[in-house]
Write a protein that holds these residues in place. Structure first.
Motif, short mmCIF file in Angstrom:
data_model
loop_
_atom_site.label_atom_id
_atom_site.label_comp_id
_atom_site.label_asym_id
_atom_site.label_seq_id
_atom_site.Cartn_x
_atom_site.Cartn_y
_atom_site.Cartn_z
N MET A 149 7.80 80.16 -23.00
CA MET A 149 8.99 80.52 -22.22
C MET A 149 9.41 79.32 -21.39
SD MET A 149 9.57 83.94 -19.89
CE MET A 149 11.25 84.47 -19.50
N ASP A 150 10.00 78.32 -22.06
CA ASP A 150 10.44 77.09 -21.40
C ASP A 150 9.31 76.42 -20.64
OD1 ASP A 150 13.03 77.50 -22.35
OD2 ASP A 150 13.58 78.70 -20.60
N GLY A 151 8.10 76.46 -21.19
CA GLY A 151 6.97 75.83 -20.54
C GLY A 151 6.40 76.59 -19.37
N GLN A 152 6.96 77.76 -19.07
CA GLN A 152 6.46 78.57 -17.96
C GLN A 152 5.54 79.67 -18.48
OE1 GLN A 152 9.24 79.30 -14.65
NE2 GLN A 152 10.84 78.41 -15.93
N LEU A 153 4.79 80.23 -17.57
CA LEU A 153 3.79 81.23 -17.94
C LEU A 153 4.26 82.63 -17.55
CD1 LEU A 153 0.60 79.40 -16.61
CD2 LEU A 153 1.47 79.41 -18.95
N LEU A 154 4.01 83.58 -18.45
CA LEU A 154 4.23 84.99 -18.14
C LEU A 154 2.90 85.57 -17.69
CD1 LEU A 154 6.45 86.01 -21.19
CD2 LEU A 154 7.19 85.81 -18.81
N VAL A 155 2.91 86.23 -16.55
CA VAL A 155 1.68 86.73 -15.95
C VAL A 155 1.86 88.20 -15.57
CG1 VAL A 155 0.03 86.50 -14.06
CG2 VAL A 155 1.07 84.45 -15.07
N CYS A 156 0.87 89.02 -15.92
CA CYS A 156 0.83 90.40 -15.45
C CYS A 156 0.00 90.44 -14.18
CB CYS A 156 0.24 91.31 -16.52
SG CYS A 156 1.32 91.57 -17.95
N ASP A 157 0.66 90.65 -13.07
CA ASP A 157 0.03 90.67 -11.76
C ASP A 157 -0.10 92.12 -11.32
OD1 ASP A 157 -0.24 90.70 -8.83
OD2 ASP A 157 0.23 88.57 -8.91
N THR A 158 -1.33 92.57 -11.07
CA THR A 158 -1.52 93.99 -10.74
C THR A 158 -0.95 94.37 -9.38
OG1 THR A 158 -3.72 93.55 -9.82
CG2 THR A 158 -3.59 94.13 -12.15
N GLN A 159 -0.60 93.39 -8.56
CA GLN A 159 0.00 93.68 -7.27
C GLN A 159 1.52 93.59 -7.31
OE1 GLN A 159 -1.81 94.73 -4.64
NE2 GLN A 159 -3.63 94.60 -5.93
N ARG A 160 2.04 92.60 -8.04
CA ARG A 160 3.49 92.36 -8.03
C ARG A 160 4.21 92.78 -9.30
NH1 ARG A 160 3.41 86.24 -5.72
NH2 ARG A 160 1.53 86.18 -7.03
N GLY A 161 3.48 93.03 -10.38
CA GLY A 161 4.12 93.41 -11.63
C GLY A 161 4.16 92.26 -12.61
N LEU A 162 5.24 92.18 -13.36
CA LEU A 162 5.42 91.11 -14.35
C LEU A 162 6.10 89.93 -13.68
CD1 LEU A 162 5.18 90.27 -17.34
CD2 LEU A 162 7.44 91.26 -17.71
N VAL A 163 5.44 88.77 -13.70
CA VAL A 163 5.98 87.60 -13.01
C VAL A 163 6.01 86.40 -13.95
CG1 VAL A 163 5.08 88.45 -10.82
CG2 VAL A 163 3.75 86.78 -12.13
N ARG A 164 6.80 85.41 -13.57
CA ARG A 164 6.88 84.14 -14.29
C ARG A 164 6.41 83.04 -13.36
NH1 ARG A 164 12.58 82.71 -16.69
NH2 ARG A 164 13.04 82.28 -14.51
N VAL A 165 5.49 82.19 -13.85
CA VAL A 165 4.91 81.14 -13.03
C VAL A 165 5.25 79.78 -13.63
CG1 VAL A 165 2.79 80.17 -12.09
CG2 VAL A 165 3.01 82.65 -12.35
N ASP A 166 5.75 78.88 -12.80
CA ASP A 166 6.04 77.51 -13.22
C ASP A 166 4.80 76.68 -12.94
OD1 ASP A 166 6.91 74.88 -13.59
OD2 ASP A 166 8.94 75.36 -12.95
N PRO A 167 4.09 76.21 -13.99
CA PRO A 167 2.84 75.47 -13.76
C PRO A 167 3.06 74.12 -13.09
CG PRO A 167 3.45 75.40 -16.08
CD PRO A 167 4.39 76.35 -15.42
N ARG A 168 4.30 73.64 -13.04
CA ARG A 168 4.55 72.34 -12.42
C ARG A 168 4.45 72.39 -10.91
NH1 ARG A 168 10.15 71.61 -15.55
NH2 ARG A 168 10.19 73.77 -14.82
N ASP A 169 4.98 73.44 -10.32
CA ASP A 169 4.94 73.53 -8.85
C ASP A 169 4.35 74.84 -8.34
OD1 ASP A 169 6.93 75.33 -9.51
OD2 ASP A 169 8.56 74.23 -8.54
N GLY A 170 3.93 75.72 -9.27
CA GLY A 170 3.32 76.97 -8.85
C GLY A 170 4.29 78.03 -8.39
#
Length: 248
Positions: free
Chosen positions: A1-22
């Motif tokens: 996903m454009d170099g970004q990570l899809l993460v299932c966070d049990t507190q916030r839900g479905l999130v997208r994380v940019d590994p370059r700056d967090g």
């Protein structure tokens, strides 16, 4: 996903994380007026649609054993189209975990851990909208070039409890006893490659594994990457068979 990570966070839900700056962006924090408190696994479609599972809507991640013992059946499979809101595709799932799309995206599969089965929902073609059920012992699935990878791992003694009558006070008593005993998952890991027709080109297992309770798996080149319900990180191992066993 454009170099970004899809993460299932049990507190916030479905999130997208940019590994370059967090940087973290919440893509889906709730559905149907309820927060996504136990978001589990996600698969990305070619059109940008996200298919993801919610393991349970009654218990949080840290209380996952309660869902297995009580057999709540409150898990879901959802889809979020680009720019849209999450929609429920399947409801009433039992500890829903791994999600996989077919190579041609004609169907999506979700694993039900505590029901020892998988659900296949057809997304296109003459069977669009229909759902098939297959009982494959303790499997979890991930996409792998037209194949479906599965894993196995369970807590001891849970299957006998699942056969208890569907009576509220019996379930609550079983949950209380389970929390007191708190059985530890066996150190066994099993990974299977399954064809859409049910064929089994590869079946790997390891007893006394240092990594327990694997609930997701995917293949990257000649490696398997596994995630766990209770471990604090991912496990990576080399495939002991040729990657061609997984080829289309």
């Amino acid at each position: 996903m454009d170099g970004q990570l899809l993460v299932c966070d049990t507190q916030r839900g479905l999130v997208r994380v940019d590994p370059r700056d967090g940087a973290v962006r919440v893509l889906a924090g709730g559905a149907g007026g309820e927060p996504l408190r136990f978001c589990s696994n996600v698969a990305l479609g070619a059109d940008g649609a996200l298919y993801f599972s919610v393991s349970c809507r009654r218990y949080a991640l840290e209380d996952w054993m309660g869902d297995i013992l009580e057999h709540t059946g409150t898990g879901q499979l959802l889809r979020r189209r680009p720019g849209g809101e999450p929609e429920v595709l399947l409801d009433g799932l039992h500890l829903a975990n791994s999600v996989a799309l077919a190579e041609d995206e004609s169907f999506v599969i979700v694993a039900e851990s505590s029901a020892y089965r998988i659900r296949r929902l057809w997304l296109s073609g003459p069977r669009s909208g229909r759902c098939d059920t297959s009982r494959v012992p303790r499997q979890h699935f991930a996409r792998a070039r037209g194949r479906v990878l599965g894993r196995s791992g369970r807590a001891p003694g849970t299957r006998r409890r699942l056969a208890a009558p569907n009576v509220s006070h019996v379930q609550e008593s079983g949950v209380a006893q389970g929390e007191a005993v708190h059985p530890r998952p066996r150190r066994t890991v099993r990974v299977m490659a399954l064809r859409p027709d049910g064929g089994l080109p590869c079946d790997l297992s390891r007893a006394k594994s240092p990594y327990r309770m694997v609930t997701s798996v995917c293949r990257s080149g000649s490696c398997l990457i596994m995630g766990s319900l209770i471990e604090s990180g991912c496990a990576v191992c080399e495939l002991p068979v040729s990657p061609s066993a997984f080829a289309g």
